[in-house]
Design an enzyme around this catalytic site. Sequence first.
Site, PDB file in Angstrom:
ATOM      1  N   LYS A 224      -7.711  -6.927  12.852  1.00 36.82           N
ATOM      2  CA  LYS A 224      -7.577  -5.378  11.773  1.00 36.82           C
ATOM      3  C   LYS A 224      -7.104  -4.690  11.085  1.00 36.82           C
ATOM      4  O   LYS A 224      -7.207  -4.309   9.840  1.00 36.82           O
ATOM      5  CB  LYS A 224      -8.583  -3.888  13.299  1.00 36.82           C
ATOM      6  CG  LYS A 224     -10.228  -3.751  12.214  1.00 36.82           C
ATOM      7  CD  LYS A 224     -10.298  -4.146  12.045  1.00 36.82           C
ATOM      8  CE  LYS A 224     -12.226  -3.328  10.969  1.00 36.82           C
ATOM      9  NZ  LYS A 224     -13.011  -3.962  10.305  1.00 36.82           N
ATOM     10  N   VAL A 225      -6.223  -3.882  11.506  1.00 36.65           N
ATOM     11  CA  VAL A 225      -5.057  -4.348  10.503  1.00 36.65           C
ATOM     12  C   VAL A 225      -3.540  -5.205  10.330  1.00 36.65           C
ATOM     13  O   VAL A 225      -3.139  -5.267  11.031  1.00 36.65           O
ATOM     14  CB  VAL A 225      -4.881  -2.325  11.484  1.00 36.65           C
ATOM     15  CG1 VAL A 225      -3.065  -1.878   9.490  1.00 36.65           C
ATOM     16  CG2 VAL A 225      -4.778  -1.401  11.650  1.00 36.65           C
TER      17      VAL A 225
END
Length: 365
Positions: A360-361
């Site tokens: 996600k990051v």
Amino acid sequence: MSATNPTPQEAVERGEAVEAAPGRIMAGEMAEQPAVLRRLLDEGAPRIRAIAEQIAARKPRFVLLTARGTSDNAALYAKYLIEILLGKPAGLTSMSTTTAYGARPDLTDVLVITVSQSGGSPDLVASTKAAREAGAITLAVTNSPGSPLADVSEFHIDVLAGPEKALPATKTYTAELLALYLFVEGLRGGDGFAAKALPELAERILGRREEVKALAGRYRFAERLVLTSRGYGYPTAKEAALKLMETSYIPALSFSGADLLHGPLAMVDNVSPVIAIVTDGKGGEALQPVLDRLRGRGADLVVIGSQESVEAASAGFVLPTEGVAEEVQPILEILPLQMLAYEVTIARGQDPDAPRALAKVTETR
């Protein structure tokens, strides 16, 4: 699917509990987008306008935009807004010039806008910090007001999308687009009226799942896709290609219509699937010669756009863009393409919530 065994998106649309099934998170977050747009218009717009007024008073001479991935496509959309609506030059930064090569250009009176869903990538934080030290006015646009990026920026806009758990960004992308539009409107003293109808129109589009599912059948076994557009629609083509690649793993190439004619058109033949985003306005008009060439080569052409543009293609999805300003149409254009990426991925037996090898990051430097 039968009423007793709905897909994740069908269950979301009917307000039912969704069991642990592939795509349930992405389906839910796509369905949230009308509510996110409303929240941004109702709660976020006054704050965005206040920030825009403060920055406008400092008269930045030009604008640099910094982003990665999906947010980079939102930044490209902002570049079009800034150059067309404000008449100011705008560019997309190359972060490695700062983070890898240590360049320190004079950014006095330059507005640097950094767009990031998480606000956590080290290169975004480092380049924004360096820009501020070099004299820039720095603005972070994120879905995370407590992020490192928000902390190092002079100004911050929260896109108010709420937690996004699926790896493919959907609601944060449309929220970034709307936030950037409202910000540019604020810079020029506008009221953002053109965006008022977007939540209702988004609901109408998202309710047409069966149409998208029928389109998805064309691409279940595709080995390659080409997406094209011009003007405000070009960032949509890039974002749609990214969504298709990261969820379904189909190689999807995105081109400006003008660039497509400068060589890549040679790879298009009568078995090549092409998706064209035909914005209702000057961008769509500029794309017409490209569409003519694609039809001439016998391409399997699907159009996302007005009724007239769809009728001239092999298939398509008609957008409710009558009376909608061209500059906000990208917020609607991407919705059926997000749904398409979801449906193609499900049809190929994969989970759009968790593409392989992604996080996600993404911590680039």
